[in-house]
Design a protein around this motif. Structure first.
Motif, PDB file in Angstrom:
ATOM      1  N   GLY A   1       0.780  -1.225   0.000  1.00 16.68           N
ATOM      2  CA  GLY A   1       0.000   0.000   0.000  1.00 16.68           C
ATOM      3  C   GLY A   1       0.813   1.276   0.000  1.00 16.68           C
ATOM      4  O   GLY A   1       0.269   2.369   0.123  1.00 16.68           O
ATOM      5  N   LEU A   2       2.127   1.175  -0.156  1.00 15.60           N
ATOM      6  CA  LEU A   2       2.990   2.350  -0.155  1.00 15.60           C
ATOM      7  C   LEU A   2       2.923   3.046  -1.511  1.00 15.60           C
ATOM      8  O   LEU A   2       2.965   2.396  -2.551  1.00 15.60           O
ATOM      9  N   SER A   3       2.784   4.359  -1.514  1.00 12.65           N
ATOM     10  CA  SER A   3       2.734   5.095  -2.776  1.00 12.65           C
ATOM     11  C   SER A   3       4.113   5.143  -3.402  1.00 12.65           C
ATOM     12  O   SER A   3       5.130   5.250  -2.708  1.00 12.65           O
ATOM     13  N   GLY A   4       4.176   5.056  -4.725  1.00 13.25           N
ATOM     14  CA  GLY A   4       5.437   5.091  -5.435  1.00 13.25           C
ATOM     15  C   GLY A   4       5.900   3.708  -5.832  1.00 13.25           C
ATOM     16  O   GLY A   4       5.246   2.690  -5.544  1.00 13.25           O
ATOM     17  N   ALA A   5       7.036   3.670  -6.504  1.00 10.25           N
ATOM     18  CA  ALA A   5       7.596   2.408  -6.980  1.00 10.25           C
ATOM     19  C   ALA A   5       9.058   2.625  -7.334  1.00 10.25           C
ATOM     20  O   ALA A   5       9.480   3.752  -7.614  1.00 10.25           O
TER      21      ALA A   5
ATOM     22  N   THR B   1       3.873   4.969 -10.623  1.00  9.01           N
ATOM     23  CA  THR B   1       2.743   4.055 -10.432  1.00  9.01           C
ATOM     24  C   THR B   1       2.966   2.815 -11.281  1.00  9.01           C
ATOM     25  O   THR B   1       3.221   2.916 -12.479  1.00  9.01           O
TER      26      THR B   1
ATOM     27  N   ALA C   1       8.509   8.395  -5.621  1.00  8.56           N
ATOM     28  CA  ALA C   1       7.243   8.455  -4.885  1.00  8.56           C
ATOM     29  C   ALA C   1       6.063   8.755  -5.787  1.00  8.56           C
ATOM     30  O   ALA C   1       4.910   8.500  -5.406  1.00  8.56           O
ATOM     31  N   THR C   2       6.312   9.274  -6.992  1.00  8.53           N
ATOM     32  CA  THR C   2       5.210   9.610  -7.901  1.00  8.53           C
ATOM     33  C   THR C   2       4.947   8.514  -8.933  1.00  8.53           C
ATOM     34  O   THR C   2       3.997   8.614  -9.703  1.00  8.53           O
TER      35      THR C   2
ATOM     36  N   TRP D   1      13.859   4.987  -5.673  1.00  6.60           N
ATOM     37  CA  TRP D   1      12.431   4.972  -5.368  1.00  6.60           C
ATOM     38  C   TRP D   1      11.817   6.296  -5.809  1.00  6.60           C
ATOM     39  O   TRP D   1      12.250   7.366  -5.396  1.00  6.60           O
TER      40      TRP D   1
END
Length: 603
Positions: free
Chosen positions: A336-340, A457, A454-455, A452
């Motif tokens: 569930g962490l935002s980013g990739a 998807t 954060a923006t 990483w």
């Protein structure tokens, strides 16, 4: 060769850049320093003459104070020289060095001004002393000529004292006019000399650039020659040993050397050796492409968690056969962490597969863990920890050197010694990093850190079901290479298809008249009639044969693929061919056969 100081070359900027003039100025500053011994000789010759004339002056005692000022100036000059040796001039500090040189020149202007003031009261030798001061001013102008700012500032300043003193002296006004003209002429000649020197400095800088380029080319040539030598030595060893083993087993299968048939273990060993050879060749080629700078990577969101699980599944069989537990640990905080993480999907998989494969190869017992977590806010880490033999710091450094292997742990294990080197290079190209820690007797930890975002998807695409091809197709294979043809035939027949093989396009078209076919696989390059000509001729024929689906088998060259598609191929299949890629190509070709869907290019 032009140097800014004794032990280092000048920085060579672009001709059109603002630093070009600074580089020329640096060489002017250096030329001024190189003239200092001559300046010392010049003033050494002039000083006795001045002393002889000053000895007849009415204020000779006061005039001696000028000598103290000259001595002070020379002390300052030697201090400046010591400072320059400790702080060599560069493009960044060129203004500071220019300012120091100008200040040192202005000291001599002040000394000549003071001497001119004393010379006015020297009585009958006043005019002679003032002319000597003007001669000293000419000398200062000459020694300032290599550096344009020094010349433009110090040159006019150094002539002020003698000219004003001569103009103010009632008996030397005419001489003052001649001195003014002489100083103006000296200034003009110094400007001409400066322009001439600047052109020489520019040529020296350009020559320096050519020398640097030549040295770079020589270094590249030496590096490539060493790389080619290492590749030749590595491949000759690995391929010779591997092929010798494969040939021995195949000879046994043919019954040429032994009476008994080869066992399943022998055939499995031959298959493993063949796969190792393919791995060595792939790694070597990738390493060469990366070394030459022609390897490019994408930076897209990567599903590292799923990739770690897939790679573990791929290597679990080999680990289990050795009694090694292979586990995957995913940090729950990632859910569930935002980013990739971002990187090249293919290259990330290649690096991780190499790390896990190495752990399986070198670990004899115990456990291997693949851990996925975030060591900080800017990276995602995929770590591979094992209970293998471990490496000392020296061995760990050696393990990352190209074509080097650790003898203590690498004996009897296939490989070229470039896997870790290539993996680190790939990690750097993706903006990440590859690190390692190891302890002899306890095991090793290798990790890949990915940036990483954060923006970012992850695009989770639904699994596209591949429509299975019919249980049996009648396939014409046009391939001139016997080994590739045999490989294709074996894979197709194992899938349950019937295969008719020919060696060129013309023979393939002749066989179309002999029986009904469902599919054609054509190589792009064949003698006689190549792939594109064969496909164009096929599409031009009347009847249903013109609509047969065609799979273009190519070496992967973009122009070759496009030529085959333009000629009328429906699907492109790139070598080296894998079973999964072949199955997908057959499924797509079968869809074309039934519905004539638009062409697609299969990776």
């Amino acid at each position: 060769m032009a140097d800014t100081h004794t032990n280092s070359r000048i920085v060579v900027p672009e001709r059109s850049s603002p630093d070009w003039d600074r580089a020329v100025g640096l060489m002017g500053l250096e030329a001024q320093v190189q003239l200092l011994p001559y300046a010392l000789g010049f003033f050494g010759i002039c000083l006795p003459v001045v002393l002889i004339v000053a000895g007849h002056a009415t204020n000779a005692a006061w005039f001696a104070t000028s000598l103290v000022l000259y001595a002070f100036n020379w002390a300052i000059f030697y201090a400046v020289l010591r400072w320059r040796k400790a702080n060599p001039p560069t493009l960044e500090n060129s203004r500071l060095h220019t300012g120091v040189h100008v200040a040192a020149g202005l000291l001599w202007a002040m000394a000549l001004l003071q001497t001119s003031l004393f010379a006015q009261a020297a009585g009958p030798v006043a005019e002679t002393l003032l002319v000597l001061c003007a001669g000293g001013a000419v000398g200062v102008i000459f020694f300032s000529s290599p550096n344009l700012p020094s010349l433009l500032i110090v040159g006019p300043a150094v002539g002020v004292g003698p000219i004003l003193a001569l103009q103010a002296h009632p008996m030397a006004a005419t001489t003052g006019v001649f001195v003014l003209c002489a100083l103006a002429l000296a200034m003009a000649l110094a400007l001409i000399l400066n322009a001439h020197l600047r052109s020489h400095f520019a040529l020296a800088i350009e020559r320096e650039g050519l020398l640097i380029e030549r040295e770079g080319a020589l270094e590249t040539t030496r590096r490539l020659a060493k790389s080619k030598s290492d590749i030749l030595a590595t491949l000759s060893h690995e391929i010779r040993n591997g092929l010798a083993g494969i040939a021995h087993v195949l000879a046994g299968a043919m019954g040429g050397s032994t009476r008994s048939q080869p066992s399943r273990d022998q055939l499995q060993a031959a298959l493993s050796a063949a796969r190792d050879l393919v791995g060595v060749l792939d790694a070597t080629l990738d390493s060469e492409v990366a070394e030459s700078g022609r390897l490019t990577v994408q930076k897209v969101p990567v599903d590292a968690t799923s990739m770690a699980r897939d790679i573990a599944l791929l290597h679990r069989g080999s680990a289990t056969s050795k009694g090694i537990e292979l586990a995957v640990e995913i940090d729950p905080a990632l859910a569930g962490l935002s980013g990739a993480p971002v990187g090249d999907t293919v290259r990330v998989r290649q690096v991780l597969s190499n790390l896990v494969g190495n752990a399986v190869k070198y670990t004899q017992r115990g456990r291997i863990e693949i851990r996925v977590f975030r060591p900080d806010h800017d990276h995602l880490r995929v770590e591979v920890a094992d209970t293998g033999p471990g490496l000392s710091p020296e061995e760990l450094t050696l393990a990352f050197q190209p074509f080097e292997r650790v003898e203590r742990t690498g004996g009897g294990v296939a490989g070229a010694g470039i896997g870790l080197t290539l993996s680190r290079r790939l990690a750097e190209l993706m903006g990440g990093r590859l690190g390692a820690e190891s302890t002899p007797g306890l095991g090793s930890r290798f990790w890949l850190d990915l940036i990483w975002d954060a923006t970012a998807t992850l695009q989770v695409e639904p699994h596209e079901a591949v429509s299975p091809a019919p249980t049996s197709l009648r396939i014409l294979v046009a391939e001139d290479d016997p080994l590739n043809a045999a490989m294709l035939r074996t894979m197709l027949e194992q899938m349950g298809h019937k295969v008719l093989a020919v060696t060129d396009g013309r023979r393939g078209l002749d066989h179309l008249r002999m029986g009904q076919l469902d599919l054609i696989m054509a190589d792009g390059r064949m003698p006689g009639m190549d792939g594109p000509d064969m496909i164009r001729t096929l599409r031009a024929q009347p009847g249903t044969q013109a609509s047969l689906p065609v799979i273009a088998v190519t070496g992967g060259d973009a122009e070759e693929v496009q030529a085959m598609l333009d000629a009328g191929a429906d699907v492109a299949l790139r070598k080296p061919i894998t079973v999964s890629a072949l199955a997908r190509a057959l499924a797509d070709a079968d869809q074309v056969r039934s519905s004539r869907n638009p062409r697609r290019d299969v990776a």
